[in-house]
Design an enzyme around this catalytic site. Structure first.
Site, PDB file in Angstrom:
ATOM      1  N   ASP A 109       0.851  -1.178   0.000  1.00 30.79           N
ATOM      2  CA  ASP A 109       0.000   0.000   0.000  1.00 30.79           C
ATOM      3  C   ASP A 109       0.893   1.236   0.000  1.00 30.79           C
ATOM      4  OD1 ASP A 109      -2.338   1.645   0.464  1.00 30.79           O
ATOM      5  OD2 ASP A 109      -1.716   1.737   2.556  1.00 30.79           O
ATOM      6  N   ASP A 129      -0.368   5.046   0.873  1.00 32.89           N
ATOM      7  CA  ASP A 129      -0.673   6.058   1.886  1.00 32.89           C
ATOM      8  C   ASP A 129      -0.592   5.479   3.294  1.00 32.89           C
ATOM      9  OD1 ASP A 129      -1.264   8.324   0.183  1.00 32.89           O
ATOM     10  OD2 ASP A 129      -3.058   7.243  -0.436  1.00 32.89           O
TER      11      ASP A 129
END
Length: 298
Positions: free
Chosen positions: A88, A90
């Site tokens: 991922d 963020d």
């Protein structure tokens, strides 16, 4: 020994006495134990064991260590080094939520951040929440994207993680519910081989308030993991996934090593492995990398 318990702390933060405490806790549950193997002085150590379930080993350590700021990850001794990383972006590879920071330029950071918080904790449908946030930014000049990027910072250990795994032949990919404007730049900065995310639509030099369909969501992250593994002929056991939000749960659950990194409560509770204290190099130590093998983070 069939399994390894890896203890990792921030640099210099792992007391020399803690491996002994962990060994005593595992021995009390009937584990066979090997000698501690320090991967990085005062930072990471492997404790080989057998005759005990990995999750039992982690739970036993946590009971013994109390609130010590040390992470514990347990897994099979064989096949520790992974050939595929899906990360991922963020609040995982970068320290911020880029959509929230972008919304600040429209004076809407608090409103957007609250939707983000609820979405990442699994309280809202991800796709609906993304559309709701993006429409709020309709008309925002495109230079706000560049301004947001200038204020975006990598998570400590991000470059070291990607550079080290790549140097050992792994394919490293970003899989983000964020936007290609940012994932492309982060991929280049860190050395990711590929990036997969959403596309913000534009019109007349401003954001259109819409995002290209289909939304890159939880299912798309899982599909990216399985597709990249299949293309390389890799079993799931040879994969590593890391993230912090509810839309990461499917890929974290499917990967051979799935890690909740400084994650939202729903994710931390569900993941088989979690990192709450150390930086992203913890994912390298969990694979058995030693400090001299880890490339610089700068």
């Amino acid at each position: 020994m069939s399994h390894v318990l890896t203890l990792v702390a921030p640099p210099g933060g792992l007391p020399a006495s803690l491996p002994g405490l962990a060994r005593d806790a595992l021995a009390a549950l009937g584990a066979d134990l090997g000698a501690p193997d320090w991967l990085a002085e005062a930072e990471a150590v492997d404790l080989p064991f057998s005759r005990l379930d990995p999750q039992q080993a982690v739970a036993a350590f946590r009971r013994a260590a109390g609130d010590a700021p040390v992470d514990a990850i347990a897994g099979p001794a064989e096949g520790r080094r992974k050939a595929l990383l899906i990360a991922d972006m963020d609040s995982t590879i970068v320290t911020s939520e880029t959509l929230d920071e972008l919304a600040a330029y429209a004076g809407l950071k608090e409103q957007v951040a609250e939707i983000t918080r609820r979405s990442m904790n699994g309280e809202l449908d991800f796709a609906a929440a993304l559309r709701a946030r993006v429409v709020m930014l309709k008309g925002l000049p495109l230079d706000a994207l560049e301004a947001t990027w200038r204020e975006t910072h990598l998570m400590p250990g991000a470059r070291a993680l990607v550079r080290t795994m790549s140097a050992h032949g792994a394919h490293c990919a970003l899989a983000s519910g964020g936007f290609t404007f940012f994932t492309g730049r982060v991929a280049e900065l860190c050395g990711f081989a590929s990036h997969h995310s959403n596309t913000l639509l534009e019109e007349n030099g401003a954001l259109a308030g819409t995002v290209a369909e289909p939304i890159f969501d939880r299912d798309a992250k899982l599909a990216t993991l399985t597709r990249l593994a299949a293309e390389r002929g890799l079993p799931m056991s040879a994969t590593l996934a890391v993230g912090d939000g509810a839309n990461d749960l499917a890929m974290i659950g499917a990967a051979g090593l799935g890690v909740a990194y400084r994650a939202k409560p729903i994710v931390a509770a569900a993941a088989r492995a979690r990192v709450d204290h150390a930086d992203l190099r913890a994912l390298l130590y969990a694979q058995g990398y030693r400090a001299p093998e880890i490339l610089a983070d700068g």
